[in-house]
Motif scaffolding. Structure first.
Motif, short mmCIF file in Angstrom:
data_model
loop_
_atom_site.label_atom_id
_atom_site.label_comp_id
_atom_site.label_asym_id
_atom_site.label_seq_id
_atom_site.Cartn_x
_atom_site.Cartn_y
_atom_site.Cartn_z
N LEU A 209 2.95 -2.11 4.29
CA LEU A 209 3.23 -0.70 4.03
C LEU A 209 4.43 -0.52 3.13
O LEU A 209 4.63 0.53 2.56
N ILE B 116 0.87 -1.18 0.00
CA ILE B 116 0.00 0.00 0.00
C ILE B 116 0.90 1.23 0.00
O ILE B 116 1.46 1.60 1.03
N PRO B 117 1.07 1.88 -1.14
CA PRO B 117 1.97 3.03 -1.17
C PRO B 117 1.38 4.22 -0.40
O PRO B 117 0.21 4.55 -0.56
N GLU B 118 2.20 4.82 0.44
CA GLU B 118 1.78 5.97 1.26
C GLU B 118 1.17 7.09 0.41
O GLU B 118 0.17 7.70 0.78
#
Ligand code: SF4
Ligand code: SF4
Ligand code: SF4
Ligand code: FES
Ligand code: FES
Lengths: 162, 834
Positions: free
Chosen positions: A70, A39-41
């Motif tokens: 993350l 899940i890219p920030e």
């Protein structure tokens, strides 16, 4: 970071297919995890706005479920046994050979190459050493030629995937 | 279901309760203590701490009192050998993650004598370092349970401390995970900054990627500090009270239209320890904001403040006595004819000061009275009402919000402009009411909206027409009011698609909004100052009126400044005119038509009249230019009254003296009056509530009718289309209001913490626009418009529409005022070093 723009556009496409309602949030995160491997920030603030939740709330959900990660992880994992029995049968050279062919250092997660080369101490099957585990598949009595074959197969595969 | 009272037994005692009450609330009301650490007034039970477990006769299991509703004939036991031992084991588990030495300390009875200091580094180290300063809720529970030992060792998790933010610090190692802060932040305040992060033993309260509160968009309302039972969330820089005599003073915050009741804690030496929202009428977390609780104290102890009047001599202000200063005012004013004198006031001061000011002027025969009111909000509503013979509400009572099932909010960020109004509205959203927000700028309540209508700035009118058209199509039924035919006919000339397209809002969103408003009746239409600070303000009001008739909705114009309603009513008794654009006024000064100006408050005046008197709390740039400056006490130091958005007069009677020399505005006017030989006959303030601020709601509605649409809609649309694409790199710049100032002093300039929360030179942009221009957060840019250039620092925000930029200048200089009056302008952005 490599491919981030690409990932953002993938995520935007996913977002467009989902109604802006909070109940689709977890489903959305699963889709992103599948498509990008993590899940890219960078994508979360826009997703938060889409689902009318706060970025912190999404962060709470992402860190709650172990299904979401993350950080990006490598697609491939090569475990080379460095235990005593395998060592005397030349596993040191095998590690070096993998490192040379793949261009990654032992123990380092190299996202560019998408391969993790991991040393372990004894896998409990010393009789069939040197032992190597490639993406979960145990390989017995590996020699240098075998290393080349495995490495070529992996890099070929990841090039195709790009 | 019966609506009568419910009778039940608690610990064999017969008690009465209202239906819908929890057992915990009922017990509390009857003076019975049940330990509870997670319950939060106004929110559904969370039941995480399990300390409130009770026995109910006939039920096999224990129930949490906070989650159990009272029932007729119920028999409740709140305390028994078994329950207490159960609570003790639960509490011991809680304590295994919170330092508990102080709770078991044998020196506890003389704790206050031993206590030497407050935390410097926030490390969990027992009572003498604990910033909770003896108010920890765990102590109460420990006492009740008579805890003497804890079977587990305290496990310090070693989380890093959060100390990088202004005003608030957070120590996760003191957190017992009760969840109150998360719920107050998200559900009550609608901010959602805090969240449970991780799971299992690693669970902790955190923010988005552990960003600082500043970066996580925290509003610093302080509610998390108010509800935290431990010292995990604390106000920074508190001085230890050490149980010594703290006195408390009630005061009314003058920083926005809410007029929150605050309470200042005063130490023995007279210094303010802290300012908190008063908690007697409603819970503390249901009012207040950063401005009031963290800003006021520091503003008023501001070092730049002077307490003695000054007179200009040889070009420099020189301190003098009150007698001399007032004598100079009298002598100088007498040198001009009354026509040459102007009296100008700001409304951000006690209304007693305003009344005395006007009366002195009147007795002097002055003809020019001005209220500097750049919002022009209420004036425009007045004007519109006269032109169209319609009537809008003025006094808006937030209690009435409970009557509605949906709200349509137009160009008003209620969270900042009328915080307590928002908190009340949000309460009804939690119980199922729906929110539609139409805003072309930045609006922090959008996240709570079921539908967001994000249109082009300045095209609100078209969006509302599109909405009206869809509503007419969705509910074709009879309308009680006449004049609908003309509207229908006009709207038939143009398709919904086209209206949506030119307004910049997606048709699907408009349809959703229309459906929602039809399904969730009755509705309230709420708008704020920005909705009328645009060229199309008349049309905007037309649209609101017609929409309101169609929906049978109630309209609430929400003011954002304290005393705004009061000042607008003054015109009915005094010859007061509204001053917004200063150009004509300044011209009259240049032409020597106006030669002497007396200002109460602040004014961004570009020319200096022959004689200038300024009466204000601070020495603002205008005051520094004046011939006579009369410094007065702020509303923290003197008693007086303020009027909130409801039109309610609120009195504050604080007696916090910062200087022996300071006089209240009223005292200055009385002295001035006696020098002039004038006896002031000020009206009783209580009397004003009924004369000047009567509570009239719109009762006669039967003769109301739809207002005709005079525009040729096809023409409006085609001219909008012609202006459609801003050329090249142009932005629409929305100029919003900044309430982070008091009497001309900007919070971020005097309180360092506010620099990181709100600055008057920030410019908000959509991330895509920022990226396209290569701007980052903090990039310095020049805004170039036809009206001039302005320097700004970029803030990236996902809540801004592409092609739009938002600024919130404080009106301390003429250029900012010019931008503000335009409301919406076109401009380009250029990196500053180019
Ligand atoms: S100060 Fe207010 S907005 Fe900030 S974290 Fe605390 S409750 Fe949330
Ligand atoms: S920080 Fe305070 S309010 Fe928040 S969960 Fe922890 S103990 Fe409760
Ligand atoms: S600024 Fe407004 S909301 Fe904030 S404390 Fe003051 S009156 Fe209340
Ligand atoms: S040493 Fe390699 S498997 Fe044991
Ligand atoms: S107060 Fe009831 S469970 Fe915490």
């Amino acid at each position: 970071m490599k491919n981030l723009g690409n990932k953002i556009s993938i995520v935007e496409k996913i977002l467009q297919t989902l109604p802006g309602e909070r109940r689709y949030l977890v489903h959305f995160l699963h889709l992103v995890q599948q498509a990008t491997g993590y899940i890219p920030e960078e994508i979360l603030p826009a997703a938060a706005r889409h689902f009318s939740v706060s970025p912190s709330e999404i962060f709470g959900v992402v860190t709650f479920y172990s299904a979401f990660s993350l950080k990006p992880h490598c697609q491939h994992e090569i475990v080379v046994c460095q235990g005593t029995a395998c060592h005397v049968r030349g596993s040191g050279a095998i590690m070096e050979e993998f490192s040379r062919w793949l261009g990654v250092k032992p123990g380092e997660e190299n996202l560019e190459k998408n391969v993790l080369l991991k040393p372990v101490n004894c896998l409990g099957c010393c009789a069939i050493g040197p032992v190597v585990v490639v993406d979960g598949q145990l390989q017995a009595k590996v020699d240098l030629k075998e290393v080349k074959r495995i490495a070529e197969k992996l890099t070929g595969e990841s090039e195709k995937r790009e | 279901m019966s609506f009568g009272r419910i009778r039940l037994k608690i610990n064999e005692r017969l008690v009465e309760a209202e239906p819908g009450m929890t057992v915990l609330e009922c017990a509390r009301k009857n003076g019975l203590y049940i330990p509870s650490l997670c319950e939060l007034e106004g929110l559904p039970a969370f039941a995480s701490c399990r300390l409130c477990l009770i026995e109910i006769k006939g039920r096999p299991f224990w129930s949490p009192a906070c989650q159990t509703l009272v029932e007729e004939g119920m028999e409740v036991i709140t305390s028994s050998e078994e329950l207490e031992s159960l609570r003790r084991s639960i509490f011991e588990l809680i304590l295994s993650e919170h330092p508990y030495f102080c709770l078991l300390c044998s020196e506890k009875p003389i704790c206050n004598e031993l206590k030497v200091t407050m935390a410097k580094a926030l490390e969990p180290g027992g009572c003498i370092f604990c910033p909770k300063d003896g108010n920890c809720e765990l102590q109460r529970v420990a006492e009740y349970l008579k805890i003497e030992k804890v079977s587990y060792e305290f496990e310090d998790k070693g989380w890093p401390l959060w100390q990088k933010d202004p005003f608030i610090s957070y120590n996760p190692n003191l957190c017992i995970l009760c969840g109150r802060c998360v719920r107050v932040c998200g559900e009550i305040r609608g901010e959602g900054v805090l969240s449970f992060v991780n799971r299992g033993t690693k669970t902790v309260i955190g923010t988005f990627y552990d960003r600082t509160l500043v970066k996580a968009d925290c509003s610093f309302c302080g509610a998390c500090v108010d509800v935290c039972p431990t010292a995990a969330f604390t106000e920074k820089g508190l001085v230890a009270a050490k149980g010594k005599n703290l006195s408390r003073q009630k005061l009314i915050c003058p920083l926005c239209s809410c007029g929150c009741e605050l309470e200042a804690e005063i130490m023995e030496n007279g210094a303010i320890r802290r300012i908190l929202p008063a908690a007697d009428k409603r819970p503390a977390f249901m009012s207040g904001c950063a401005r009031g609780r963290f800003g006021l104290r520091e503003l008023l102890t501001e070092l730049k403040r002077i307490f003695k009047p000054t007179i200009r001599s040889n070009g420099f202000p020189v301190e003098t006595s009150w007698d001399e200063a007032l004598e100079s005012v009298v002598k100088n004013l007498e040198a001009f004819s009354p026509e040459e004198i102007a009296f100008v006031f700001n409304e951000q001061t006690h209304i007693e000061n305003l009344l005395a000011f006007l009366e002195i002027g009147q007795k002097l025969g002055v003809k020019n009275f001005f209220w500097f009111y750049p919002e022009i909000f209420l004036k425009r509503i007045d004007e519109f009402e006269k032109e169209n013979q319609v009537k809008f509400n003025r006094r808006i009572n937030p209690d009435r919000l409970s009557e509605f099932r949906s709200y349509l909010v137009l160009d008003s960020d209620l969270k900042s402009e009328a915080t307590t109004f928002w908190l009340e509205l949000n309460r009804w959203l939690r119980s199922g009411a729906r929110l539609v927000v139409l805003d072309s700028g930045l609006n922090k309540i959008e996240r709570s909206a079921a539908v967001r209508l994000k249109g082009e700035p300045g095209r609100e009118y078209l969006t509302l027409l599109a909405l009206l058209k869809l509503l007419l199509e969705k509910s074709t039924g009879f309308s009680f009011y006449s004049g609908l035919d003309q509207i229908v006919e006009k709207l038939n000339q143009i398709s919904g698609e086209i209206l949506a397209e030119v307004s910049g809002v997606k048709l699907a969103d408009l349809e959703k909004a229309a459906g929602l408003l039809v399904d969730s009746k009755p509705s309230a239409i709420i708008f704020g100052q920005r909705f009328l600070r645009q060229e199309t303000w008349r049309r905007n009001l037309w649209a609101v009126w017609n929409l309101a008739l169609k929906l049978e909705a109630e309209v609430f114009p929400v003011t954002s400044r304290i005393n705004e309603i009061f000042a607008s009513r003054l015109a009915s008794q005094y010859p007061v005119q509204v001053l917004s654009d200063l150009t004509a006024f300044e011209q009259r000064i240049r032409d020597k038509k106006i030669r002497a100006v007396f200002v109460l408050g602040d004014l961004p005046l570009a020319v200096k009249p022959e004689f200038l008197v300024v009466l204000n709390v601070f020495e603002t740039p205008l005051a520094a230019q004046s011939d006579v400056f009369l410094p007065i006490a702020s509303s923290l130091e003197s008693s007086g009254s303020l009027v909130d958005f409801e039109g309610k007069i609120k009195k504050s009677l604080p007696q916090i003296k910062f200087s022996e020399n300071s006089l209240s505005g009223l005292q200055v006017f009385l002295k001035l009056g006696s020098r002039l030989g004038i006896k002031l006959t000020l009206p009783e303030v209580d009397f004003l509530q009924t004369t000047l601020l009567p509570d009239k709601t719109n009762s006669k509605k039967d003769h109301w009718r739809y207002l005709e649409i005079e525009d040729d809609l096809r023409q409006v649309v085609s001219s909008a289309q012609a202006r459609e694409k801003p050329l090249g790199e142009e932005f629409m710049i929305v100029v919003d209001q900044d309430l982070y100032s008091y009497s001309g002093l900007i919070l971020s300039e005097v309180v360092p913490g506010f620099k990181r929360i709100q600055n008057p030179d920030w410019l908000w942009l959509n991330p895509a626009d920022a990226e396209r221009h290569g701007f980052k957060n903090g990039s310095r840019v020049q805004i170039e418009t036809e009206s001039g250039r302005l320097a700004a620092a970029v803030r990236i925000d996902y809540g801004i529409k592409i092609g739009t930029a938002v600024i919130k200048p404080v009106l301390t200089n003429p250029m900012w005022l010019d931008f503000y009056l335009k409301g919406i302008l076109r401009g380009r952005l250029r990196a500053e070093n180019e």
